[in-house]
Enzyme design. Structure first.
Site, short mmCIF file in Angstrom:
data_model
loop_
_atom_site.label_atom_id
_atom_site.label_comp_id
_atom_site.label_asym_id
_atom_site.label_seq_id
_atom_site.Cartn_x
_atom_site.Cartn_y
_atom_site.Cartn_z
N GLU A 1 63.71 54.85 48.37
CA GLU A 1 62.39 55.02 48.99
C GLU A 1 61.54 53.76 48.99
OE1 GLU A 1 60.13 58.43 47.94
OE2 GLU A 1 61.84 59.79 48.01
N GLU B 1 68.28 63.36 47.79
CA GLU B 1 67.36 64.11 46.91
C GLU B 1 66.76 65.27 47.70
OE1 GLU B 1 64.04 61.95 45.25
OE2 GLU B 1 65.34 60.35 44.51
#
Ligand code: GCO
Length: 478
Positions: free
Chosen positions: A176, A364
């Protein structure tokens, strides 16, 4: 058993196919603790968390889940939950306490023990090289704002690839990056807590360059590596069909979903979605456009929620605001995030549109809820329902031809949830942070039964063969 919404078929792990990868994800700073052990240097989160008011309830991660000392038991739990893939990140400042220069052999040794234990348990280790914990020594030199970070990151990546590449096939170069640029250097909600819109562009550019530079290094050093990046993504709905709201949705989409994938695919930054991004040109040097490209084997998508945005005059530069789920009367998690599995389906379909993406892995997905310990049990039926709904959405997309190869639940156990501290519990396993006792939640038990008869393949033998090799990292010559 839960029926999938769309096909009416029973949700079973085998419906995802024999070669589907089932895993559980973690990150070093959230679980390891032991920040003063094993020769580790400070990272930006150690420093940030000590500042007043930055982390909810003043929580600190000096101990966290004490995974550094308890990894064997925790990996046994991964095994008993039925996951065959374990995603963890490497703490850069355990390997290089000063960020660059001398290698800390104790840090290498820890990850060797961890990797070898995974393999002993027939669990495939997945390394994330960077999950937000920059060595503080490098932040003092400008951190992600300093273009020299390309050299620092390249050196760190080389060390890890050489040390672990004989037993680790799957590599996530970065986690991220948008959070680092947005929360770390623009709003200051995350470490290192820098604020200012003008930090955003150089930080984005350096992160995007590092993801491809790192990918190339691993490609060169690790034969047959499976290389990816992990990107947060949220399907964006405009609040209305008004042109101003549609424009706001385009800008949000450019930032949240397009910013890091498109330069890697050779499409450049998504300036058509958000004109402000054209200012990134002032940080571009000759050759950068080429340097940004890398042919990743997979793109990791991390999806938790979808968003609704509208135009706003109150937010200079981006001119948009998020319409909070709480105001829209939709179900939410304890984070206030909208629960909407259709958002998962839509974002997968959106990424399917790109030419040039090979595999997609859900790197995720998960949810925080208020957990209550009653008679030694955590009856977290909302979390189980969340996983069932989102998995059904993944399966629907897969049936429609989206090339999803795997799914990682976030996360193994309750842990240090960044600025939320220990208040947000995402685990399949409950952690009592005082006693370090672990209790498998009902959602964890559900996963264990769900995965029980999966047909997943065995660990590749070449990873297994190298476990017995003794690993000592040679210090780089001065
Ligand atoms: C993230 C992280 C995780 C978070 C999770 C829940 O990328 O945001 O990878 O570290 O804990 O997303 O917020």
């Amino acid at each position: 058993m839960k029926q999938t919404e769309n096909t009416g078929e029973t949700l079973s792990a085998n419906a995802f196919g024999e070669d589907f990868l089932w895993g559980v994800a973690t990150a070093a700073y959230q679980i390891e603790g032991a920040v003063r052990e094993g020769g580790r240097g400070d990272c930006i989160w150690d420093v940030f968390a000590k500042k007043k008011g930055k982390i909810k309830n003043g929580d600190q991660a000096a101990v966290a889940c004490d995974f550094y000392n308890r990894y064997e038991d925790d990996l046994n739990q991964v095994k008993s939950l039925g996951f065959k893939q374990f995603r963890f990140s490497i703490s850069w400042s355990r390997i290089l306490p000063e960020g660059a220069g001398a290698v800390n052999q104790e840090g290498i040794d820890f990850y060797n023990r961890l990797i070898n234990k995974c393999i002993e348990l027939e669990i495939e280790p997945w390394i994330t090289l960077y999950h937000w914990d920059l060595p503080q020594a490098l932040e003092l030199l400008g951190g992600w704002k300093n273009r020299k970070i390309i050299d620092w990151f390249a050196a760190y990546t080389t060390i890890c690839a050489e040390a672990f590449g004989d037993r680790v096939r799957s590599w996530i170069i970065m986690n991220e990056p948008m959070a680092t640029a947005g929360l770390g250097y623009t709003t200051g909600e995350h470490a290192p807590g820098k604020k200012g819109n003008w930090n955003f562009l150089p930080v984005v550019h350096h992160l995007a360059l590092c993801q491809s530079v790192g990918g190339r290094i691993v490609r060169n050093l690790v034969p047959n590596a499976y290389i990816g990046i992990a990107l947060s993504c949220s399907y964006v709905f405009p609040d209305s069909e008004k042109p101003a709201d549609l424009g706001a949705a385009r800008r949000a989409d450019a930032l949240m979903n397009r910013l890091f994938i498109e330069p890697a695919l050779g499409l450049g930054y998504p300036v058509d979605g958000f004109g402000f991004l054209s200012n990134i040109n002032r940080y571009m040097r000759a050759g950068d456009y080429e340097l940004l490209k890398f042919d990743f084997d997979f793109i990791g998508l991390q999806n938790y929620f979808s968003v609704v945005v509208r135009h706003s005059f109150l937010a200079p530069v981006i001119w948009l605001k998020n319409v909070p789920a709480a105001l829209r009367n939709v179900p939410t998690t304890a984070m206030g995030w909208e629960i909407n599995a259709d958002g998962m389906y839509r974002i997968l379909k959106q990424f399917q549109q790109y030419n040039g993406i090979r595999d997609i892995v859900i790197s995720e997905n998960g949810a925080a809820f208020q957990d209550h310990l009653t008679d030694g049990e955590i009856a977290d039926s909302k979390r189980t329902a969340f996983f069932q709904d989102y998995l059904s959405a993944v399966l629907k997309a897969k049936h429609e031809g989206v090339n999803v190869k795997g799914y990682f639940a976030w996360t193994l156990m309750d842990n240090f949830e960044w600025a939320e501290g220990y208040s947000a519990r995402f685990g399949l396993i409950f952690v009592d942070f005082k006693s370090q006792e672990r209790i498998v939640k009902d959602s964890g038990k559900w996963f264990a039964s769900f995965l029980k008869n999966t047909l997943t393949q065995n660990l590749p033998t070449n990873l297994r063969e190298n476990v017995s090799l003794k690993k000592t990292y040679k210090q780089p010559e001065k």
